[in-house]
Design an enzyme around this catalytic site. Structure first.
Site, PDB file in Angstrom:
ATOM      1  N   SER A  16     -29.045  59.260  45.121  1.00  8.43           N
ATOM      2  CA  SER A  16     -28.627  58.047  45.820  1.00  8.43           C
ATOM      3  C   SER A  16     -27.369  58.324  46.634  1.00  8.43           C
ATOM      4  CB  SER A  16     -28.347  56.903  44.835  1.00  8.43           C
ATOM      5  OG  SER A  16     -27.222  57.201  44.031  1.00  8.43           O
ATOM      6  N   ASP A  37     -29.121  64.782  38.622  1.00 10.25           N
ATOM      7  CA  ASP A  37     -28.834  63.351  38.513  1.00 10.25           C
ATOM      8  C   ASP A  37     -29.387  62.869  37.177  1.00 10.25           C
ATOM      9  OD1 ASP A  37     -28.354  60.535  39.180  1.00 10.25           O
ATOM     10  OD2 ASP A  37     -28.409  61.160  41.283  1.00 10.25           O
ATOM     11  N   ASP A  57     -26.486  65.791  32.963  1.00 12.67           N
ATOM     12  CA  ASP A  57     -25.327  64.966  32.643  1.00 12.67           C
ATOM     13  C   ASP A  57     -24.078  65.787  32.942  1.00 12.67           C
ATOM     14  OD1 ASP A  57     -23.272  63.495  31.557  1.00 12.67           O
ATOM     15  OD2 ASP A  57     -24.078  63.459  29.515  1.00 12.67           O
ATOM     16  N   CYS A  84     -21.377  65.465  44.316  1.00  8.65           N
ATOM     17  CA  CYS A  84     -21.099  64.059  44.609  1.00  8.65           C
ATOM     18  C   CYS A  84     -21.066  63.188  43.361  1.00  8.65           C
ATOM     19  CB  CYS A  84     -22.155  63.499  45.567  1.00  8.65           C
ATOM     20  SG  CYS A  84     -22.187  64.279  47.196  1.00  8.65           S
ATOM     21  N   TYR A 166      -9.160  56.421  38.885  1.00  7.62           N
ATOM     22  CA  TYR A 166      -9.981  56.968  39.972  1.00  7.62           C
ATOM     23  C   TYR A 166      -9.127  57.794  40.936  1.00  7.62           C
ATOM     24  CZ  TYR A 166     -13.237  56.907  43.955  1.00  7.62           C
ATOM     25  OH  TYR A 166     -14.071  57.252  45.001  1.00  7.62           O
TER      26      TYR A 166
END
Length: 263
Positions: A16, A37, A57, A84, A166
């Site tokens: 995605s 993913d 994972d 990503c 973050y």
């Protein structure tokens, strides 16, 4: 690096958003792509674009090593890593709790999980990919053996309220790039990072559906063009970082000139 059908790539978070855009761009250029993913839709998406899918994972060393083994068995040694995927968290360092009428702090455990899911996972992916690339023959006269592209964020440089976890994690990614590029220079492996601004990924498009006024404000905050970034624009920059062998040790913002306000 000349992009040919003989190359293999691993794209994490490739089912995605920015990862999928990267996987599609690489496949369009003929590169063999392995998607890492955990998304349920991952296998179908990989089949649709002609990639292989590996349930990985990024928080688990065992899972990641097994994923690389499977990807290399399917496509050969990757010469391109585009990372990503992430696991993050949020919360103000200290804020007012309406329920108790007092103050509370974001728990250390949440900060730790975010650092593991961003900074540690980035090192994990990059170092395992580099180890595999190191033993391969050079691809060109420069002696290049591979390239690693990490995903940071503009929040690493101008993080907003509630983004201490973050922003810290992505800041660690930035700080990783140059020393890692220097670590790997004698092996001919390049390391760069992209710092995207606000992009039209599935979570952000969810904001558009739930709160259109908020979404409109996000678009208006971008100096030019006044919209969110398109994932394929991330994919386009990623491809240039792969192609251009002189790009090394860089953290490149891709953000429409936005500078994030405090909130």
């Amino acid at each position: 690096m000349e992009i040919t059908s003989s190359l293999a790539a691993v794209v994490t978070g490739g089912a995605s958003g920015l990862g999928l855009a990267s996987a599609k761009a690489l496949r369009a250029a003929g590169v063999k792509v392995a998607i890492f993913d955990i998304a349920e839709a991952g296998p179908a998406i990989a089949e649709e674009i002609g990639a292989t899918f590996h349930r990985v994972d990024i928080m688990s060393e065992e899972s990641v090593v097994a994923g690389f083994d499977a990807a290399r068995a399917a496509n050969g040694q990757e010469r391109i890593l585009v990372h990503c995927a992430m696991v993050a968290g949020g919360g103000k360092t200290v804020g007012f709790d309406k329920t108790t009428g007092g103050f509370k702090r974001a728990p250390t455990e949440g900060f730790e999980r975010g650092m593991l899911g961003i900074a540690v996972a980035s090192y994990r992916m990059a170092s395992i990919a580099a180890l595999g690339m190191a033993g391969e023959d050079p691809l060109n006269d420069d002696g290049e053996r591979g390239t690693i592209i990490l995903t940071s964020s503009c929040a690493s440089q101008d993080g907003q309220i509630g983004q201490v976890t973050y922003g810290s994690g992505k800041g660690a990614v930035n700080a990783m790039v140059l020393p890692m590029a220097r670590d790997l220079m004698d092996l001919g492996i390049r390391v760069n990072a992209i710092l995207p601004g606000t992009f039209a990924t599935p979570p952000m498009l969810g904001v558009k559906d739930r709160a259109p006024a908020v979404f409109a404000g996000l678009e208006a905050a971008v100096p030019f063009p006044k919209r969110l970034g398109k994932p394929d624009e991330f994919g386009s920059l990623m491809m240039e970082l792969v192609r251009n062998t002189y790009f090394n040790g860089q953290c490149v913002r891709l953000d429409g000139a936005i500078r994030m306000p405090p909130r």
